[in-house]
Design an enzyme around this catalytic site. Structure first.
Site, PDB file in Angstrom:
ATOM      1  N   LYS A 197      -9.569  89.161 -72.734  1.00 33.55           N
ATOM      2  CA  LYS A 197     -10.949  89.403 -73.145  1.00 33.55           C
ATOM      3  C   LYS A 197     -11.428  90.712 -72.514  1.00 33.55           C
ATOM      4  CE  LYS A 197     -14.852  86.363 -74.066  1.00 33.55           C
ATOM      5  NZ  LYS A 197     -15.302  84.966 -74.043  1.00 33.55           N
ATOM      6  N   GLU A 219     -21.289  69.312 -77.549  1.00 35.43           N
ATOM      7  CA  GLU A 219     -22.707  68.935 -77.478  1.00 35.43           C
ATOM      8  C   GLU A 219     -22.927  67.434 -77.657  1.00 35.43           C
ATOM      9  OE1 GLU A 219     -21.608  71.639 -79.046  1.00 35.43           O
ATOM     10  OE2 GLU A 219     -22.629  73.259 -77.983  1.00 35.43           O
ATOM     11  N   ARG A 278     -26.499  69.897 -83.216  1.00 35.82           N
ATOM     12  CA  ARG A 278     -25.223  69.215 -83.420  1.00 35.82           C
ATOM     13  C   ARG A 278     -25.242  67.797 -82.847  1.00 35.82           C
ATOM     14  NH1 ARG A 278     -19.965  72.580 -82.802  1.00 35.82           N
ATOM     15  NH2 ARG A 278     -20.701  73.212 -84.837  1.00 35.82           N
TER      16      ARG A 278
HETATM   17  C1  LIG Z   1     -21.909  74.662 -81.005  1.00 36.90           C
HETATM   18  C2  LIG Z   1     -21.926  75.870 -80.134  1.00 36.90           C
HETATM   19  N1  LIG Z   1     -22.108  75.717 -78.806  1.00 36.90           N
HETATM   20  C3  LIG Z   1     -22.131  76.812 -78.016  1.00 36.90           C
HETATM   21  C4  LIG Z   1     -21.964  78.062 -78.530  1.00 36.90           C
HETATM   22  C5  LIG Z   1     -22.074  79.286 -77.668  1.00 36.90           C
HETATM   23  N2  LIG Z   1     -20.793  80.025 -77.622  1.00 36.90           N
HETATM   24  C6  LIG Z   1     -20.590  81.124 -78.356  1.00 36.90           C
HETATM   25  S1  LIG Z   1     -19.072  81.773 -78.136  1.00 36.90           S
HETATM   26  C7  LIG Z   1     -18.688  80.584 -77.009  1.00 36.90           C
HETATM   27  C8  LIG Z   1     -17.355  80.596 -76.330  1.00 36.90           C
HETATM   28  C9  LIG Z   1     -16.253  80.797 -77.274  1.00 36.90           C
HETATM   29  O1  LIG Z   1     -15.054  80.832 -76.581  1.00 36.90           O
HETATM   30  P1  LIG Z   1     -13.718  81.022 -77.369  1.00 36.90           P
HETATM   31  O2  LIG Z   1     -13.776  80.226 -78.630  1.00 36.90           O
HETATM   32  O3  LIG Z   1     -12.588  80.746 -76.461  1.00 36.90           O
HETATM   33  O4  LIG Z   1     -13.754  82.537 -77.834  1.00 36.90           O
HETATM   34  P2  LIG Z   1     -13.778  83.877 -76.949  1.00 36.90           P
HETATM   35  O5  LIG Z   1     -15.215  84.317 -76.868  1.00 36.90           O
HETATM   36  O6  LIG Z   1     -13.213  83.592 -75.608  1.00 36.90           O
HETATM   37  O7  LIG Z   1     -12.955  84.848 -77.724  1.00 36.90           O
HETATM   38  C10 LIG Z   1     -19.735  79.692 -76.829  1.00 36.90           C
HETATM   39  C11 LIG Z   1     -19.727  78.553 -75.917  1.00 36.90           C
HETATM   40  C12 LIG Z   1     -21.790  78.155 -79.925  1.00 36.90           C
HETATM   41  N3  LIG Z   1     -21.655  79.339 -80.528  1.00 36.90           N
HETATM   42  N4  LIG Z   1     -21.758  77.054 -80.684  1.00 36.90           N
END
Ligand SMILES: Cc1ncc(C[n+]2csc(CCOP(=O)(O)OP(=O)(O)O)c2C)c(N)n1
Length: 629
Positions: free
Chosen positions: A280, A364, A392
């Site tokens: 990342k 959630e 959700r």
């Molecule tokens: C239902 C929901 N909960 C929380 C989030 C906030 N959120 C956005 S990106 C993320 C983390 C994503 O991590 P990953 O899928 O591993 O992708 P990366 O950013 O590491 O590439 C979170 C928790 C969201 N978008 N949707």
């Protein structure tokens, strides 16, 4: 060296490049991302991590015939750049510009919109099954982060994939981070695969063999990796048990390896998972060092990564500091987040009360039911969450918390328009979807100090409570040392008046006060009520002003349908009171991304617009007063 990026108008231009040119293009994309997002703000870290993956995907597959589904889709900037939107990158998240997520209306290459996590596998499977039913040949590729697999829905999809299709390609983009460090058994499981010495050794060999033997080496290594992974994790090998063929892990920054691997996976007649290891923030030192900060942020200095300090405390900070204070004096308080530790401010709580802090991953529904379980044993869970993500967990709120009348407190950050993230992130519905539930109390503070009072009130209240507060900086008021309990369902009269009464909810108060002054200047004596409660609303105050004033105005940072203004109308109806009501709030449509102030103006959430809407009633009020004289 000739610059390449400006010549990329579509994926066809990517396909024409040689491997060295693709490597050069990757660096140009990185540079442009770093410089451009420095001005607009956005998800820089996740996008820097998927540059090579996205290039390889577009090199091998053919969107829009083939479909890419990105989980959350915050990592789709590179995809946007390669699909005709490079020139508009500097407009991302800006009013009228590109959305920060995939949007079906923005491009034919955006086959599926998202913003919330965990939807990619189900959507991709839906597409694959529809394709199979209509005899199509196209490929469906789902790009998921490692945190995608902390979502329950992802597993619901996995449970169905192998029985429903033979052709689906899942890319697991594993960088070990959600926004914060990814958590739980799944995160550990991925970590075990990646750090296994056999796998690491194969990883290195794959790269060198590729140089010598080209595509054949990939097939050989893929098979070996598959066997090794099976041996390593044993019969419980996660993806294989779900009927998905697992390949990898591969270096997610090695373009030729990725290209050869995708070419190979494309030919498989079984659903497959490619495990790609990425970094990342790759290529931007501040983002490589501070993954959490550079997941998504506002404008920054592209040289140093520095960001502007916020003038006053954010609501999230005040929430966290208050919770720490309350927890200092009450050992039953626990804090629960679903992968939003820094976003909600709970990363401040964690070091102070580590044993009472729970990050459950992007889960959630689980988080709410988990809180309900703790509440049955006498604990007081504070569930910190963005308003939009609580959507959700609607059924757990109904079935587990409200039905059993359990004292769980929902602290909803980003309650109201969220601005540049757009419609997936605006928190505009929580009053409507919570107000209909028996037992719940719903509060909205006018400022940070009242937020602290409401949290204290919630701590004392024996049933479910929801509190919503806006994104970002507060009003700057001092938070008093000792919070005070509010009386449930009682509003606060901020200024008195007889002709017009403005019922203001939460942070709309300054706008309500401005409106009151405008009305006073026109000769209307105006009251302003800080409503405090969306449920139960202050019936007494509504009745009093319905009798006294000739016009009620409600103001809320929420949709009008079913919101606070609707609650006032219901109360008038129940009390058989008849008075005109002008309701100010968001209309019945999804609001685009943009600056909060500009959008408020566009959609009429300002004092000026409220005055305009009130004109016909004010005229009637004038004639009534004349008649009385
Ligand atoms: C239902 C929901 N909960 C929380 C989030 C906030 N959120 C956005 S990106 C993320 C983390 C994503 O991590 P990953 O899928 O591993 O992708 P990366 O950013 O590491 O590439 C979170 C928790 C969201 N978008 N949707």
């Amino acid at each position: 060296m000739e610059e390449l990026l400006s010549g990329i108008e579509s994926p066809a231009d990517v396909k024409r490049l040689t491997i060295p040119q693709l490597t050069q293009l990757a660096e140009e994309i990185r540079e442009r991302l770093i410089l451009s997002v420095a001005k607009t703000g956005g998800h820089i870290g996740p996008n820097l991590g998927v540059v090579e993956l996205t290039l390889a995907m577009h090199y091998v597959f053919d969107t829009p015939t083939d479909s890419f589904v990105f989980d959350v889709s915050h990592q789709s900037y590179v995809h946007k750049m390669l699909t005709g939107r490079n020139r508009r990158l500097q407009t991302i998240r800006q009013p009228g510009g590109l959305n920060g997520f995939m949007l079906r209306t923005e491009s034919e290459h955006d086959s599926y919109g998202a913003g919330h996590a965990g939807t990619a596998l189900s959507a991709a499977l839906g597409m694959a099954v529809a394709r199979d039913m209509s005899g199509g040949k196209e490929h469906i590729v789902a790009l998921c982060g490692d945190a995608t697999f902390t979502n329950g829905i992802s597993f619901e999809a996995m449970n169905n994939i192998a029985v429903q299709t033979k052709r689906l390609i899942i890319v697991l983009n594993d960088n070990a981070w959600a926004i914060d460090k990814n958590v739980g058994a799944i995160a550990e499981y991925f970590h075990k695969i990646v750090t296994n010495p056999t796998v690491a050794m194969m990883h290195d060999r794959a790269a060198s063999m590729l140089e010598r033997f080209g595509g054949k080496a990939v097939r050989y290594m893929a098979r070996k990796a598959e066997e090794a992974a099976k041996g390593l994790i044993g019969p419980g090998m996660l993806f294989e048990e779900f009927g998905l063929s697992y390949f990898g892990p591969v270096d997610g920054h090695n373009i030729p390896l990725l290209i050869e691997t995708f070419k190979f996976l494309k030919q498989q007649n079984k659903p497959v998972v490619l495990h790609a290891i990425t970094q990342k923030g790759r290529g931007f030192q501040p983002a490589e060092e501070k993954q959490k900060k550079f997941h998504g942020l506002g404008p920054y200095n592209p040289e140093t990564g520095e960001t502007k300090p916020v003038d006053c405390k954010t609501y999230s900070q005040v929430f966290a500091e208050t919770l720490i204070r309350l927890a200092d004096g009450n050992d039953k308080i626990v804090a629960i987040t679903a992968a939003m530790s820094s976003g909600t401010g709970l990363d401040l709580f964690r070091p102070r009360h580590p044993s009472r802090y729970f990050d459950v991953g992007i889960a959630e529904e689980h988080a709410v039911i988990f809180a309900a379980g703790m509440a049955t044993k006498g604990y007081k869970p504070f569930r910190a969450i963005y308003s939009t993500f609580l959507q959700r967990a609607f059924d757990p709120i109904v079935h587990d918390v409200c039905l059993q009348n359990l004292p769980v407190v929902f602290c909803m950050d980003r309650g109201g328009l969220s601005g540049d993230d757009g419609p997936t992130h605006h928190g505009l519905f929580d009053i409507s979807y919570l107000r209909c539930l028996p037992n719940i109390v719903h509060m909205v503070p006018k400022d940070e100090d009242e937020l602290a009072d409401m949290m204290y009130t919630a701590m004392l209240h024996p049933g479910p409570v929801a509190i919503r507060y806006p994104r970002g900086a507060g009003t700057g008021v001092a938070v008093k040392a000792i919070p005070r309990a509010l009386e449930i369902g009682v509003s606060e009269l901020v200024r008195d008046g007889n002709d017009v009464a403005i019922f203001s909810l939460g942070a709309m108060l300054p706008e309500a006060m401005r409106l009151a002054e405008m009305l006073e200047r026109e000769g209307f004596s105006t009251a302003v009520i800080n409503a405090r409660f969306a449920k139960p609303i202050d019936r007494t105050s509504v009745a009093e002003f319905a009798r006294r004033a000739g016009l009620l105005i409600t103001m809320e940072d929420h949709v009008l349908a079913g919101g606070f203004g609707s609650a006032v109308l219901e109360s008038l109806n129940e009390q058989e009171l008849d008075v005109p009501v002008v309701r100010i709030g968001w209309p019945d449509q999804f609001i685009e991304h943009g600056k909060v102030e500009a959008l408020r103006e566009k959609y009429g959430l300002t004092a000026e617009s409220a005055l305009e809407k009130s004109r016909p009633y004010l005229a009637a009020l004038d004639s009534r007063r004349l008649a009385l004289r």
